[in-house]
Scaffold this motif. Structure first.
Motif, short mmCIF file in Angstrom:
data_model
loop_
_atom_site.label_atom_id
_atom_site.label_comp_id
_atom_site.label_asym_id
_atom_site.label_seq_id
_atom_site.Cartn_x
_atom_site.Cartn_y
_atom_site.Cartn_z
N ARG A 199 0.84 -1.21 0.00
CA ARG A 199 0.00 0.00 0.00
C ARG A 199 0.87 1.25 0.00
O ARG A 199 0.50 2.27 -0.58
N ARG A 200 2.02 1.17 0.64
CA ARG A 200 2.93 2.31 0.62
C ARG A 200 3.46 2.55 -0.78
O ARG A 200 3.52 3.69 -1.25
N GLU A 201 3.82 1.47 -1.53
CA GLU A 201 4.27 1.62 -2.91
C GLU A 201 3.16 2.18 -3.81
O GLU A 201 3.40 3.01 -4.69
N LEU A 202 1.92 1.70 -3.56
CA LEU A 202 0.80 2.20 -4.35
C LEU A 202 0.56 3.68 -4.08
O LEU A 202 0.17 4.44 -4.99
N TYR A 203 0.81 4.11 -2.86
CA TYR A 203 0.65 5.54 -2.54
C TYR A 203 1.63 6.38 -3.34
O TYR A 203 1.25 7.42 -3.92
N PHE A 204 2.87 5.96 -3.44
CA PHE A 204 3.86 6.71 -4.23
C PHE A 204 3.53 6.65 -5.72
O PHE A 204 3.77 7.61 -6.46
N PHE A 205 2.99 5.50 -6.15
CA PHE A 205 2.55 5.39 -7.55
C PHE A 205 1.44 6.40 -7.81
O PHE A 205 1.40 7.06 -8.86
N GLY A 206 0.52 6.56 -6.86
CA GLY A 206 -0.57 7.54 -7.02
C GLY A 206 -0.03 8.96 -7.05
O GLY A 206 -0.53 9.80 -7.81
N LEU A 207 0.99 9.24 -6.22
CA LEU A 207 1.59 10.58 -6.27
C LEU A 207 2.23 10.84 -7.63
O LEU A 207 2.14 11.97 -8.17
N TYR A 208 2.88 9.81 -8.19
CA TYR A 208 3.47 9.98 -9.51
C TYR A 208 2.39 10.25 -10.55
O TYR A 208 2.57 11.08 -11.46
N ARG A 209 1.24 9.59 -10.42
CA ARG A 209 0.15 9.82 -11.38
C ARG A 209 -0.38 11.25 -11.24
O ARG A 209 -0.72 11.90 -12.24
N VAL A 210 -0.46 11.75 -10.00
CA VAL A 210 -0.89 13.14 -9.80
C VAL A 210 0.11 14.10 -10.44
O VAL A 210 -0.27 15.12 -11.05
N LEU A 211 1.40 13.78 -10.33
CA LEU A 211 2.43 14.61 -10.97
C LEU A 211 2.25 14.60 -12.49
O LEU A 211 2.36 15.65 -13.15
N GLU A 212 1.97 13.42 -13.06
CA GLU A 212 1.73 13.35 -14.51
C GLU A 212 0.53 14.21 -14.90
O GLU A 212 0.57 14.95 -15.91
N ALA A 213 -0.56 14.10 -14.11
CA ALA A 213 -1.75 14.90 -14.43
C ALA A 213 -1.45 16.40 -14.30
O ALA A 213 -1.95 17.21 -15.11
N SER A 214 -0.63 16.77 -13.34
CA SER A 214 -0.28 18.19 -13.17
C SER A 214 0.55 18.68 -14.34
O SER A 214 0.36 19.82 -14.84
N LEU A 215 1.50 17.88 -14.84
CA LEU A 215 2.29 18.28 -16.01
C LEU A 215 1.41 18.40 -17.25
O LEU A 215 1.60 19.32 -18.07
N LEU A 216 0.45 17.48 -17.35
CA LEU A 216 -0.46 17.57 -18.50
C LEU A 216 -1.33 18.83 -18.40
O LEU A 216 -1.61 19.50 -19.42
#
Length: 534
Positions: free
Chosen positions: A16-33
Motif C-alpha cells: 500500500r505504501r508503494e501504491l501511494y507513491f505510484f498515485g503521487l506519480y500519477r498526480v504529478l503526470e496529471a499536473s504536467l499535462l
C-alpha cells in the motif's frame, strides 16, 4: 518458464505504501499535462493540435488521479485500483498524444513507467496485457493521426516502445514477486523472533532463580517474579539497588571493581530466605550487569531429593543384609528368654536387645518406604466408615491403655478419592506421633480424628490436646531426617506428606490453641470412577 502469481495481492502495509507513491506519480503526470494544457504551451512546445482535447483530458486525468489515490487507500485489495488506474493512464496517454503530437515521445516514456509500476502489483498475465494495451493504444493513435492529418513518426519507434512495455512489465512483475516473497519471509521471521522473545521473557519471568538487570548507576531495570519475591518489601518498592538491597549492591560493586564475588549466602529481608548471588555482564563491554539470586532453600531441597534418591537405591540393596542378622539376634534373644537359668538382670538386658531389634526393624521399614514408593491407586472411599475401621484396627494392633482415640464428623457420609492403603499409612503415622508427642506430662493422650469438608474438598484432621509444637520446630516438621526424639528416624511425616501428594492431596500442620492439628486434604469423588463404601 516465468513463475505465475497464484494468490491475490492483499492490501498489506508495504504494497500500500508503494501504491501511494505510484498515485503521487500519477498526480504529478496529471499536473504536467494540465500545465501543458493551460500554460504557455507555444513557448514550451509550439502550437498544440487540439487545445480543447488536451485541456479536457488534463482536467479529467487530474480528477481521476485524486480518486484513484483515495480508492487505493480504502480498498481491501490493491488489484482493482491498479488495473483500472493503468487503463486510465493508457487512454489518457493516447488522447494527450493525439492532442499534442509534439510531446508524443515524452508521453510514451511516462506511460512506460506506469505500465511497469502496474505490473509490479498485478499477476503476470494482467501485467503483460496492460503492456499490450499500451502498445495498441500508441499504435492506434498513430493510425488515427495518419488518417486524420498524416503523421511522420516512424513505425520502428512504435515497435521499440511496444517492446519496452513488454520487457519492463515482465521485469517488474518478477521484481514484485521477489519483493512480496521477501516481505513475507521477513514477516514470518519477525513473527518468529517476536514469539521467541515472548517465550524467552516468559522463561525468565517464571524462572525459580531470581534475575535482576542493574545498570551502571545501580538502578534495577528489570526483575523477574522470583527476584521480586526474594526482594520482598525491601526498599519500599524503590528501584535503586543500593536502597532495595544495600548488601547486594555492595557485593555487586566489589565484583565490578576487582572481579571477585562473595559466595556466602545473604538475607535480603527479615522474612526472606537466604539467597546466593551470582554476577555476570550483560555484554562484553557493557556496564549493565545481570544478578542471579539462587534461593538456598531450593538448593537444600534439591540436595535432599538427591540424598533421598541415593539413600533409596542404597537401602534396597542393604535391607537384606541388615534384616538377616537382625532376625537372628531377635530370635536368639527370644530363645534365651525361654531359658530358666537366666537371672532377672539378664532378662532385663534381653528385653533391651529385643526392643532395639524392633526399633532397628522400624528404621529399616521407614527407609525402605522411600525406596519402594508405590503408585497411588485411588478409589472412591467413604471416609467416616474408613476412619471407624482404622480406629478399631489400630486399637487392636496398638493397645491404647489409658489413651483415647475417637472420631468426630458433621456428616454421616463423606466421599473422597484416595488410595486406602496410603491413607491408612498416613493416619498410622499421625496417630502414633500424637500418642508420643501430643500429651501433657503425666496425662493420657486425647486424640480425635475429625472428618470434614472444606470448600468442597474432603479432609481428615488429627487433633490432640498436647502442649503444641513450637514455631521453630513447626517450620521443619516435614523435612526428612528431622526429629526431636532420640528414638525417631525423622522420616514418618516426610513419607506421610509424600503419600498425600501422590494422591493429589496434601498434609499440613495447622496451629490451634490447646494442642496440635495435622490436616489431611483429599480430592473429591470423580464421576468416572465407581464408588466403594465398604
Amino acid at each position: 518458464m516465468l513463475r505465475r502469481r497464484t494468490a491475490p495481492i492483499d492490501a498489506d502495509g508495504g504494497l500500500r505504501r508503494e501504491l501511494y507513491f505510484f498515485g503521487l506519480y500519477r498526480v504529478l503526470e496529471a499536473s504536467l499535462l494540465a500545465l501543458l494544457a493551460f500554460g504557455p504551451t507555444v513557448v514550451l512546445i509550439g502550437p498544440v493540435r487540439s487545445p480543447t482535447l488536451v485541456a479536457a483530458t488534463a482536467m479529467a486525468y487530474l480528477a481521476a488521479a485524486a480518486l484513484l489515490m483515495i480508492w487505493g487507500r480504502d480498498s481491501a485489495s490493491l488489484r482493482a485500483p491498479v488495473f483500472v488506474g493503468v487503463l486510465i493512464d493508457i487512454v489518457v496517454a493516447a488522447l494527450a498524444t493525439h492532442g499534442a503530437p509534439q510531446v508524443a515521445s515524452g508521453i510514451a516514456l511516462m506511460l512506460l513507467f506506469n505500465v511497469g509500476a502496474a505490473a509490479l502489483f498485478l499477476p503476470l498475465r494482467l501485467g503483460l496485457g496492460c503492456a499490450v494495451l499500451a502498445f495498441a493504444a500508441i499504435l492506434g493513435e498513430q493510425l488515427w493521426s495518419l488518417i486524420e492529418t498524416g503523421s511522420d513518426r516512424p513505425l520502428a519507434e512504435m515497435l521499440m516502445f511496444g517492446t519496452s512495455y513488454l520487457a519492463l512489465a515482465t521485469l517488474t512483475n518478477q521484481l514484485g514477486i521477489r519483493m512480496q516473497a521477501s516481505e513475507a519471509l521477513a514477516s514470518r521471521r519477525g513473527a518468529e523472533a517476536a514469539n521467541l522473545a515472548e517465550v524467552n521473557e516468559l522463561i525468565i519471568r517464571r524462572m525459580r532463580t531470581g534475575v535482576l538487570l542493574v545498570d551502571a548507576d545501580g538502578h534495577i531495570r528489570l526483575a523477574n517474579e522470583a527476584a521480586q519475591s526474594l526482594l520482598g518489601d525491601a526498599g519500599d518498592g524503590r528501584r535503586v539497588l543500593g536502597v532495595t538491597a544495600p548488601e547486594l549492591a555492595r557485593r555487586l560493586q566489589q565484583w565490578r571493581d576487582d572481579g571477585t564475588a562473595d559466595n556466602t549466602p545473604l538475607r535480603l529481608g527479615s522474612d526472606q530466605e537466604e539467597v546466593l548471588p551470582r554476577f555476570a555482564r550483560l555484554l562484553a563491554n557493557s556496564e549493565q550487569s545481570l544478578v542471579f539470586l539462587d534461593d538456598t532453600s531450593l538448593l537444600s531441597r534439591r540436595a535432599e531429593s538427591i540424598t533421598l534418591a541415593a539413600l533409596g537405591r542404597f537401602s534396597a540393596s542393604l535391607a537384606h543384609e541388615i534384616r538377616n542378622p537382625l532376625a537372628a539376634i531377635s530370635y536368639a534373644a527370644q530363645l534365651l528368654e525361654e531359658s530358666t537359668d537366666i537371672s532377672l538382670a539378664d532378662r532385663r538386658m534381653l528385653q533391651i536387645v529385643r526392643q532395639q531389634c524392633v526399633r532397628m526393624n522400624g528404621i529399616v521399614e521407614s527407609v525402605l518406604g522411600l525406596a519402594r514408593r508405590e503408585r497411588a491407586n485411588p478409589e472412591h472411599i467413604e471416609l467416616v466408615g474408613l476412619v471407624r475401621r482404622f480406629i478399631d484396627d489400630y486399637a487392636s494392633a496398638h493397645p491404647l491403655d489409658e489413651d483415647t482415640l475417637q472420631i468426630s464428623h458433621a456428616s454421616p457420609s463423606l466421599m473422597a478419592l484416595v488410595d486406602p492403603r496410603h491413607l491408612q499409612q498416613i493416619l498410622t503415622v499421625l496417630v502414633s506421633n500424637a500418642r508420643t508427642y501430643g500429651r501433657l506430662p503425666g496425662q493420657p493422650a486425647r486424640i480425635t480424628l475429625r472428618v470434614h469438608e472444606d470448600e468442597g474438598a474432603p479432609g481428615i484432621d488429627v487433633l490432640d490436646r498436647g502442649p503444641g509444637i513450637p514455631d521453630g520446630t513447626a517450620e521443619r516438621l516435614f523435612r526428612p531426617f528431622y526429629t526431636t526424639s532420640e528414638h525417631g528416624t525423622g522420616l514418618g511425616l516426610y513419607i506421610a506428606r509424600d503419600l498425600a501428594k501422590a494422591n493429589e492431596g496434601g498434609l499440613d500442620y495447622i496451629r490451634t490453641p490447646g494442642g496440635s492439628c495435622f490436616r489431611i486434604t483429599l480430592p473429591g469423588p470423580h464421576t468416572l470412577l465407581p464408588e466403594k463404601t465398604s
